[in-house]
Design a protein around this motif. Structure first.
Motif, short mmCIF file in Angstrom:
data_model
loop_
_atom_site.label_atom_id
_atom_site.label_comp_id
_atom_site.label_asym_id
_atom_site.label_seq_id
_atom_site.Cartn_x
_atom_site.Cartn_y
_atom_site.Cartn_z
N ILE A 179 -36.45 -30.64 102.82
CA ILE A 179 -36.22 -29.89 104.06
C ILE A 179 -36.22 -28.40 103.73
N LEU A 180 -37.07 -27.64 104.44
CA LEU A 180 -37.23 -26.21 104.19
C LEU A 180 -37.11 -25.45 105.50
N PRO A 181 -36.66 -24.18 105.44
CA PRO A 181 -36.70 -23.33 106.63
C PRO A 181 -38.14 -23.05 107.05
N CYS A 182 -38.38 -23.10 108.35
CA CYS A 182 -39.72 -22.96 108.90
C CYS A 182 -39.66 -21.89 110.02
N ILE A 183 -40.62 -20.93 110.03
CA ILE A 183 -40.65 -19.83 110.99
C ILE A 183 -42.01 -19.82 111.69
N LEU A 184 -42.00 -19.77 113.01
CA LEU A 184 -43.22 -19.69 113.81
C LEU A 184 -43.38 -18.24 114.28
N MET A 185 -44.50 -17.60 113.88
CA MET A 185 -44.78 -16.21 114.22
C MET A 185 -45.92 -16.15 115.23
N LYS A 186 -45.91 -15.07 116.03
CA LYS A 186 -46.97 -14.84 117.01
C LYS A 186 -47.57 -13.46 116.76
N VAL A 195 -56.34 -12.77 122.79
CA VAL A 195 -56.33 -13.95 121.93
C VAL A 195 -55.01 -13.94 121.13
N VAL A 196 -54.29 -15.06 121.22
CA VAL A 196 -52.98 -15.15 120.55
C VAL A 196 -53.12 -16.02 119.29
N LYS A 197 -52.71 -15.46 118.19
CA LYS A 197 -52.76 -16.20 116.92
C LYS A 197 -51.34 -16.52 116.48
N TYR A 198 -51.13 -17.77 116.13
CA TYR A 198 -49.80 -18.25 115.71
C TYR A 198 -49.85 -18.62 114.23
N LEU A 199 -48.77 -18.30 113.54
CA LEU A 199 -48.68 -18.48 112.09
C LEU A 199 -47.37 -19.22 111.78
N LEU A 200 -47.48 -20.29 111.00
CA LEU A 200 -46.31 -21.08 110.61
C LEU A 200 -46.03 -20.85 109.13
N LEU A 201 -44.82 -20.37 108.82
CA LEU A 201 -44.44 -20.03 107.45
C LEU A 201 -43.32 -20.95 106.97
N LEU A 202 -43.34 -21.26 105.68
CA LEU A 202 -42.27 -22.01 105.01
C LEU A 202 -41.59 -21.09 104.02
N LEU A 203 -40.25 -21.17 103.93
CA LEU A 203 -39.47 -20.37 103.00
C LEU A 203 -38.93 -21.26 101.90
N HIS A 204 -39.28 -20.94 100.65
CA HIS A 204 -38.82 -21.73 99.51
C HIS A 204 -37.53 -21.14 98.94
N SER A 205 -36.93 -21.85 98.02
CA SER A 205 -35.65 -21.43 97.45
C SER A 205 -35.76 -20.13 96.66
N SER A 206 -36.97 -19.80 96.22
CA SER A 206 -37.19 -18.55 95.49
C SER A 206 -37.41 -17.38 96.42
N ASN A 207 -37.21 -17.58 97.73
CA ASN A 207 -37.41 -16.56 98.77
C ASN A 207 -38.87 -16.17 98.91
N GLN A 208 -39.76 -17.04 98.46
CA GLN A 208 -41.20 -16.84 98.64
C GLN A 208 -41.64 -17.53 99.92
N PHE A 209 -42.41 -16.81 100.76
CA PHE A 209 -42.95 -17.37 101.98
C PHE A 209 -44.31 -18.01 101.69
N GLU A 210 -44.51 -19.18 102.29
CA GLU A 210 -45.80 -19.88 102.17
C GLU A 210 -46.38 -20.09 103.57
N GLN A 211 -47.63 -19.69 103.73
CA GLN A 211 -48.31 -19.90 105.02
C GLN A 211 -48.80 -21.34 105.07
N SER A 212 -48.19 -22.12 105.96
CA SER A 212 -48.57 -23.52 106.06
C SER A 212 -49.90 -23.69 106.80
N PHE A 213 -50.02 -23.13 108.00
CA PHE A 213 -51.28 -23.15 108.75
C PHE A 213 -51.18 -22.13 109.86
#
Length: 875
Positions: free
Chosen positions: A84-91, A98-116
């Protein structure tokens, strides 16, 4: 989380995550600047009672042609790892709409990963949810859309809906969306005609849709359709499949300011909420195992409803910006974190409250007092809770008393049974107490213990003043034994074990089988069970006291275990003691734990001998009868043990060990035996003897020179060895040691003196030659048993036949000639000849009764089992 906020709060593993989106100071100068998404990890310090920052992280985005916003954030499961990880939805909204949405995952090392990411020609505004995957779900134009990291494509569900009230996991269904839609009438129903279905009456209905399986679920397993017009949000507390039926427990908030609890689709409780426009509900499990429902309102107010005892509002607060649920103080249970609105302070976590409506209560910078009605309601709920607890405590106390009475009755039954056993062994008539005696004992016990008396233990038969003489004869079932059947009764203390031995005369012992001892405490100890448990192990020694003939309890191979259990009943609670056979007189030994007996300081035990007494019958068959014989009593006291009265004394005297035969037997009885075959191919084994007499400091017993006692200081002291050489290159070393640790120490010391080419092999049961000799004797016994039983069967069957003629009666030639002279004589001769033929047929088809056959089969099977056990040991 609220939509469009540039500062979001999220709880994760007891920490508070603060997401902030920093914008350029001047928009017209932002062409070469970036937009930063910052995260701060805050942890609560119980000493300072404040939140402190543990770490932080940053995710940078180009901001030249778009505006960025945080839509929502949540904790979801990463399907790749199951974490289970923190997940952030950005706009990010561009200039061409045109609206682009970005879903990010936050890992324990405080590194953000772009999921899709995905693009839409409209903005997300209604029923946005994040769930496992991670995945995003939303509603637009009464249609349901979703996208996941696996597909990266926006998909549409084949359903029309007006709102989404819950999204979560359902057992065997995966992710399920609970929504509300317009009622779908069946083909048999016409809109113009009157309809009695719930959907037709209320115009809307609940439905469930499984994302993975694209399966529709009936909404009535959640709630009745009648509530579809008023429910705004749902939280599913529990779901399970029971007897192929989906069972669901949930709470729902309504537009009518109510919180309703549903169980299996039926309403079970309702609570009136103190504010208007409730928008969401979540749960918390406190340290008192109480389930709390936290309801959020559009005005920023919060109230908490308690599930236990009364489904009522327990507390409420106003001007709350965020409410989080997690274990913030590290106590193992959940608490509420209330973050209040305070425009005068820039740090959002400067004004907060942590509580579980119980013992936990931390607050910082709060000048807010809860409403008085809520406090009064909480006090009233507390009074009701105390009353309910008092009732429950009284019921528990009653149950405990009933259980104590039941256990006391069981204890008295066991004690009375033990008294009956002792009377039986001592050939006394045991008379059960009458109802009057039980009443006197009961009143006396109640005066001593000041507790309610137990139910009386009385005879199951009618009380008789003087029992008849025949009854006393029947109760005296102890078998007749010789007046002098034992030579000595002795006891020894070895470590934490008590060893009790009975030396029997040889003539008496030879008539017994399955010999064992049991120890029963004297009747003076009436408050506990008097039976003493003994370890189950048998040791056999031949006349020469050779260690090669010593064997542990002969465990029979598994396939043979249940074959012969025809007459014996195994007592699961009573274990049998050890048995040692010596030359001349025979000694039976029982070993039990000493520590439990020392609690009584002084204890007296009755020693009982159990055996099967063999009696040879005229037909050469042996008949066995179980007997129990009283051997005497032993007295054990803590003072005698402290003075070393029963200790084993092994002293050196002119190169010999002066231990008595009882001391030797006691040491062997508490030891574990191991035999090793040592073979050397290129040199003799003389170093073994030197190792025993030198490094191990062993001396032979004065009573038996073949066995030697180790006097070396340390753990190996008290180990008994037997070294037998078959030839200069092969021998068998037998060890009697207390435990495996001592065995490993002895073997480690031995390997240092043995030649490298020596082969050491653990023997399962003694030497191969001794076992082979036992096998020959067992085969001979099996053959003799079969032959003797066969001839016994022949004689018994012949005696059981009925013959027409008397024994020894024959028809002479003269009588035959006289019979053939007349017609009547011929008929008589024919009749006698027919009888003789029938008797001949009967003699060839002999039968026997069932009891005789069972006895023969048992004897043969016992002999075969003994042979099979020896073969199994030899294999």
């Amino acid at each position: 989380m609220l939509l469009g906020e540039q500062e979001q709060f999220l709880s994760y593993n007891g920490e508070v995550l603060i997401f902030q989106l920093s914008k350029p100071k001047h928009v017209e100068e932002a062409a070469d600047k970036t937009m930063n998404l910052c995260v701060r990890r805050m942890a609560f310090n119980r000493d300072t009672k404040l939140f402190v920052q543990k770490s932080s992280g940053v995710f940078s985005m180009r901001a030249s042609h778009f505006k960025a916003e945080i839509i929502c954030c949540s904790c979801t499961t990463d399907s790749r790892t199951g974490i289970i990880l923190p997940c952030i939805l950005m706009k990010r909204k561009k200039q061409n709409n045109v609206v682009k949405y970005l879903l990010l995952l936050l890992h324990s090392s405080n590194q953000f990963e772009q999921s899709f990411h995905f693009k839409l020609d409209y903005e997300l505004k209604e029923d946005i949810r994040l769930f496992t995957g991670p995945s995003v779900l939303w509603r637009h134009a009464n249609k349901l859309y979703y996208i996941s990291c696996d597909t990266c494509t926006v998909l549409s569900a084949p359903v029309q809906l007006s709102s989404v009230v819950w999204t979560g996991e359902i057992e065997d269904e995966g992710t399920v969306v609970l929504g509300i839609r317009s009622a779908c009438l069946s083909e048999s129903e016409d809109e113009d005609e009157f309809s009695t279905s719930d959907g037709a009456i209320w115009g809307s209905e609940f439905f469930g849709y499984a994302i993975e399986t694209q399966k529709m679920l009936t909404g009535t397993c959640f709630m009745p359709h009648a509530y579809s017009r008023v429910v705004s949000s749902v939280y599913v507390c529990k779901n399970e499949i029971l007897k192929k039926q989906l069972r669901i427990s949930l709470v729902a908030v309504t537009h009518r300011n109510q919180l309703i609890w549903f169980q299996d689709g039926l309403p079970k409780g309702v609570c009136e909420l103190p504010y208007e426009k409730p928008c969401s509900v979540k749960t918390a499990v406190t340290s008192s195992n109480d389930l709390l429902f936290i309801v959020s309102f559009a005005s920023g107010n919060i109230c908490v409803v308690q599930r236990r005892d009364s489904f009522q509002v327990a507390s409420k607060w106003q001007k709350v910006k965020f409410v989080l649920v997690d274990d913030f103080i590290g106590s193992g249970s959940e608490q509420l974190l209330l973050i209040f609105k305070d425009e005068s302070k820039t740090d959002m976590l400067s004004t907060f409250k942590i509580t579980d409506l119980g013992e936990v209560n931390y607050a910082s910078g709060i000048n807010y007092t809860p409403d008085a009605p809520a406090a009064e309601g909480l006090q009233e709920n507390g009074l009701l809770t105390v009353q309910a607890l008092e009732t429950r405590l009284q019921a528990g106390y009653t149950s405990v008393r009933e259980l104590q009475q039941h256990l006391g009755l069981k204890k008295r039954v066991i004690l009375e049974s033990c008294r009956a056993l002792i009377d039986l062994v001592e050939e006394r008539t045991h008379i059960l107490p009458t109802a009057k005696e039980v009443k006197c004992r009961r009143e006396y016990r109640s005066l001593l213990n000041s507790t309610e008396p137990f139910e009386g233990l009385v005879s199951l038969w009618d009380d008789i003043e003087n029992p008849p003489h025949s009854l006393s004869k029947e109760t005296s079932l102890a078998s007749k034994v010789p007046e002098r059947f034992k030579e000595k009764l002795w006891q020894r203390v070895v470590g934490d074990s008590l060893v009790v031995g009975v030396k029997l005369t040889e003539s008496f012992y030879l008539s017994l089988s399955d010999v064992s001892l049991s120890l029963v405490m004297d009747r003076d100890f009436s408050s506990i069970s008097p039976t003493i448990e003994c370890r189950n192990k048998i040791i056999k020694l031949n006349k020469a006291f050779s260690a090669l003939a010593v064997s542990s309890c002969e465990i029979e191979p598994p396939p043979k275990k249940m074959k012969l259990d025809l007459h014996s009943k195994n007592d699961l609670k009573q274990e049998f003691p050890k048995k040692v056979q010596l030359d001349g007189a025979k000694t039976v030994i029982a070993v039990t734990s000493l520590s439990p007996l020392l609690a009584f300081h002084r204890v007296c035990c009755v020693v009982l001998l159990h055996a099967k007494k063999q009696k040879r019958r005229k037909d050469s068959l042996q008949e066995s009868k179980k007997i129990t014989v009283l051997c005497g009593k032993i007295l054990l006291s803590l003072e005698d043990i402290s003075n070393g009265k029963y200790s084993v004394k092994m002293l050196r005297d002119n190169s010999y060990c002066t231990g008595s035969m009882e001391d030797i037997l006691a040491v062997l009885a508490v030891s574990v035996r191991f035999s090793f075959q040592i073979v050397s191919s290129d040199c003799t084994l003389t170093p073994v003897n030197s190792w025993l007499l030198g490094e191990m400091e062993c001396t032979p017993f004065k009573e038996c020179h073949d066995n030697i006692f180790c006097h070396k200081a340390g753990n190996m002291y008290g180990t008994v060895f037997n070294w037998t050489l078959k030839n200069p290159f092969e021998g068998v070393l037998t060890l009697f040691c207390r435990n495996l640790t001592v065995l490993f120490q002895c073997l480690h010391s031995l390997t240092r003196v043995l030649p490298p080419s020596c082969d050491v092999k653990l023997l399962r049961r003694g030497s191969k030659g001794v076992i082979t000799e036992k096998l020959a004797l067992a085969l001979e016994k099996e053959m003799l048993t079969s032959r003797s039983l066969f001839f016994s069967k022949e004689s018994k069957a012949e005696n059981g036949l009925t013959w027409g003629n008397e024994p020894g009666k024959k028809i002479s030639d003269a009588s035959v000639a006289a019979l053939l002279d007349s017609e009547e004589g011929v008929q008589q001769f024919r009749k006698e000849l027919q009888n003789e033929r029938e008797e001949s047929v009967l003699s060839m088809n002999q039968t026997m009764n069932g009891a005789l056959y069972q006895e023969i089969a048992l004897k043969v099977a016992e002999a075969q089992l003994s042979t099979d056990m020896i073969v199994w040991r030899l294999s």
